[in-house]
Design an enzyme around this catalytic site. Structure first.
Site, short mmCIF file in Angstrom:
data_model
loop_
_atom_site.label_atom_id
_atom_site.label_comp_id
_atom_site.label_asym_id
_atom_site.label_seq_id
_atom_site.Cartn_x
_atom_site.Cartn_y
_atom_site.Cartn_z
N ASP A 78 0.84 5.56 -0.22
CA ASP A 78 2.20 6.05 -0.32
C ASP A 78 2.28 7.41 -1.01
OD1 ASP A 78 2.90 3.73 0.91
OD2 ASP A 78 4.45 3.19 -0.53
N CYS A 119 -2.88 -2.12 -2.48
CA CYS A 119 -1.77 -1.18 -2.63
C CYS A 119 -0.53 -1.57 -1.84
CB CYS A 119 -2.23 0.23 -2.27
SG CYS A 119 -3.38 0.90 -3.49
N ASP A 120 0.58 -1.13 -2.37
CA ASP A 120 1.94 -1.22 -1.87
C ASP A 120 2.20 -2.21 -0.74
OD1 ASP A 120 1.82 0.88 -3.68
OD2 ASP A 120 3.54 1.83 -2.79
N LYS A 121 2.31 -1.75 0.50
CA LYS A 121 2.74 -2.62 1.60
C LYS A 121 1.64 -3.59 2.02
CE LYS A 121 5.88 0.11 0.96
NZ LYS A 121 4.98 0.81 0.03
N CYS A 191 -2.60 2.94 -8.77
CA CYS A 191 -2.13 3.88 -9.80
C CYS A 191 -1.64 3.16 -11.05
CB CYS A 191 -1.06 4.80 -9.23
SG CYS A 191 -1.65 5.78 -7.83
N GLU A 442 10.27 5.94 0.70
CA GLU A 442 10.30 6.08 -0.76
C GLU A 442 10.60 7.54 -1.10
OE1 GLU A 442 7.26 2.69 -2.46
OE2 GLU A 442 6.64 4.77 -2.47
N SER A 468 9.97 4.94 -5.08
CA SER A 468 8.64 4.56 -5.53
C SER A 468 8.75 3.78 -6.83
CB SER A 468 7.79 5.81 -5.74
OG SER A 468 6.62 5.51 -6.48
#
Length: 553
Positions: A78, A119-121, A191, A442, A468
């Site tokens: 992202d 990560c994220d998705k 992160c 985001e 985000s």
């Protein structure tokens, strides 16, 4: 075993021959088939080391009597996709990843899954697939990045985004930007703040779909390799005992995860992903329920970007399990729910204590009496909107100001960078919802730039898109209904007064009903061109942010 459909009997001789072409022996083929879903790619820093963990998982599965069968998924970073066309593909990739795991597992009659992600998705997509398939499954993350060090302070990705705003405002020079750029992301891993990736890895642990430690053990520690091996061992136990994801992913488990999220002050994106995973598990989880949990759950951890602590600090204080133990003390979570250890939450928490109360506060001395996220409603968000209230300055909890209206993120970012936004303004970014964007981008660049310019304490930002996990300030996203479907946000005009009252959970456009009716009669639907057949298909099926932006079946 499901794999018997693909390997047993005379009719399956051709199938066995193909497996033998891959080097597998008869006695290996006879073993349970364990899919090892590896989200490795060389682009995402949270994923660059996943092959190392995959080897540990496969060796463990093999050592405990299974046949590990590895296959990949895609994944988007992202941060790299931010603030350009690439971010339109991020949230849609969740459904694509979910589908790809289902396709592979069903096509090859796999008996169980180890879902290696970070990560994220990708994280919620893996959990959605596990819930949909309902075969024994365990999620294992690659772990968080360590924080960087600059001028004696811990820093992370949000600092470099904010440095852009500081440079724009003339507060720092190019050399300082470069120094922060070189220091803020020092290792592999997701992160270092309580951004979306780390929030969701913590949610997997809180749901019971991942082992204790999943959310907080840093990527670079050997403990992460050991956890990967344990994931291989435990998936074989789940298969042996017949424990399936939907036995774990109950309504009570989702309410537990929501309480942990509120105590941690996690990313607003959980308000999309927890309902989406619940939907795949056949569980209804509404924004109203999540907001009610926030109202009764104290905010115990002050994590970046709203606070000074990073995931490594939370790990040192006892991790997600310590937060859960603290919440269990007062009955704020249910200790009776099942987890992938084969034990209940309460059994997992026996002997767990908080080892650093500056990181995980006592229940009677929280950072805030309420949880990290609030759901706002009003004429501007009839179906709801979401704000990370733990990252909002006290003076912005109640705010009224003139609307500065932009159709799309790029136009808003350009105005911010040109210093056209003034103290007191309410920036409105619309046509960025699930259908409008499409993809519900985001918007870390505008929020971080405002923060870097020192305007996060006087300027609010409202969007039908999302933010985000690294965003802070009065950033209100997920406004539903979105502009593209005729939500009131589509009718806002430059200079309109917008009233924000986070404690009262209110988001209101101060324009008369008569004037709004006049505007609606003149309004024409606007759907930005995609130039992508994938995004066109996504737009056709996706539901609103209030429903988790899942596909309408």
């Amino acid at each position: 075993m499901k794999s018997s459909l693909a390997k047993e009997g005379l009719a399956r001789a051709p199938h066995r021959s193909l497996l033998k072409a891959s080097g597998f022996t008869d006695w290996e083929i006879a073993r349970p088939w364990i899919g090892v879903v590896n989200a490795y790619n060389s682009i995402i820093p949270g994923h660059t080391h996943l092959n190392r963990l995959a080897e540990g998982i496969k060796n463990s599965v093999y050592g405990h009597g299974g046949l590990p069968l590895e296959f990949p998924t895609i994944g988007i970073c992202d941060g790299i996709a931010m603030n350009h066309e690439g971010m339109k593909f991020s949230l849609p990739s969740r459904e694509l990843i979910r589908d790809s795991v289902e396709v592979m597992a069903r096509a090859h009659a796999l008996d169980a899954l180890v879902l290696l992600t970070n990560c994220d998705k990708i994280i919620p997509a893996m959990a959605m697939a596990a819930a949909e398939l309902n075969i024994p499954a365990i999620v294992i993350s690659g772990g968080p990045m360590l924080a960087g060090r600059h001028k004696g302070k811990d820093i992370d990705l949000s600092n470099i985004f904010e440095a852009v705003g500081k440079r724009t405002a003339g507060l720092i020079d190019d050399a300082e930007v470069e120094a922060v750029e070189n220091a803020c992301c020092p290792t592999c891993g997701s992160c270092a703040g309580m951004f979306t990736a780390n929030t969701m890895n913590c949610m997997m642990e809180a749901l019971g779909l991942a082992l204790p430690g999943n959310g907080t053990i840093p990527a670079v520690l050997s403990a992460r390799d050991r956890l990967a091996k344990e994931a291989g061992r435990y998936v074989m136990m789940l298969l042996e005992k017949g424990i399936r994801p939907r036995q774990i992913l109950t309504k009570r488990a989702f309410l537990n995860a929501a309480a942990v999220d509120m105590a941690l002050g996690g990313s607003t994106n959980t308000m999309l992903h927890l309902p989406a995973v619940a939907h795949s598990a056949g569980v209804e989880l509404t924004l109203a329920e999540l907001d009610a949990i926030s109202a009764r759950t104290p905010h115990l951890c002050s994590m970046s970007p709203g606070g000074s602590h990073h995931i490594q600090d939370l790990y040192g204080a006892g991790g997600v399990q310590a937060v859960m133990a603290r919440l269990l003390e007062k009955g704020l979570i249910d200790g009776g729910t099942l987890t992938v250890t084969g034990r209940t939450v309460a059994e997992n928490l026996e002997g767990v204590t908080v080892t650093d109360e500056t990181v995980i506060r006592p229940l009677d001395d929280p950072y805030h009496a309420q949880g990290g996220i609030a759901v706002l409603r009003g004429n501007l968000a009839l179906d709801g909107s979401v704000v990370k209230q733990s990252a909002v300055a006290p003076e912005m909890m109640v705010h009224s100001g003139p609307a500065r209206v932009f159709d799309g993120e790029e136009a808003a970012t350009e105005a911010i960078m040109a210093e056209k936004i003034r103290s007191g303004d309410v920036v409105v970014i619309r046509y960025e919802g699930p259908k409008g964007g499409p993809g519900m981008r985001e918007m870390l660049t505008p929020t971080a730039t405002l923060a870097g310019m020192g305007l996060d304490r006087s300027v609010a930002l409202i969007t039908d898109g999302r933010f985000s996990g690294a965003s802070r300030g009065a950033s209100i996203g997920h406004v539903s209904p979105e502009a593209a479907t005729g939500g009131l946000i589509a009718l806002v005009e430059e200079g309109d007064t917008i009233e924000i009252d986070i404690p009262a959970r209110r988001l209101h456009l101060a324009v008369s009903d008569e004037e709004l009716q006049r505007r609606r009669q003149a309004w024409q639907p606007r759907l930005p061109e995609t130039k992508s057949s994938f995004l066109d298909r996504y737009r056709a099926f996706v539901t609103s942010g209030a429903q988790g932006a899942v596909f309408d079946r």
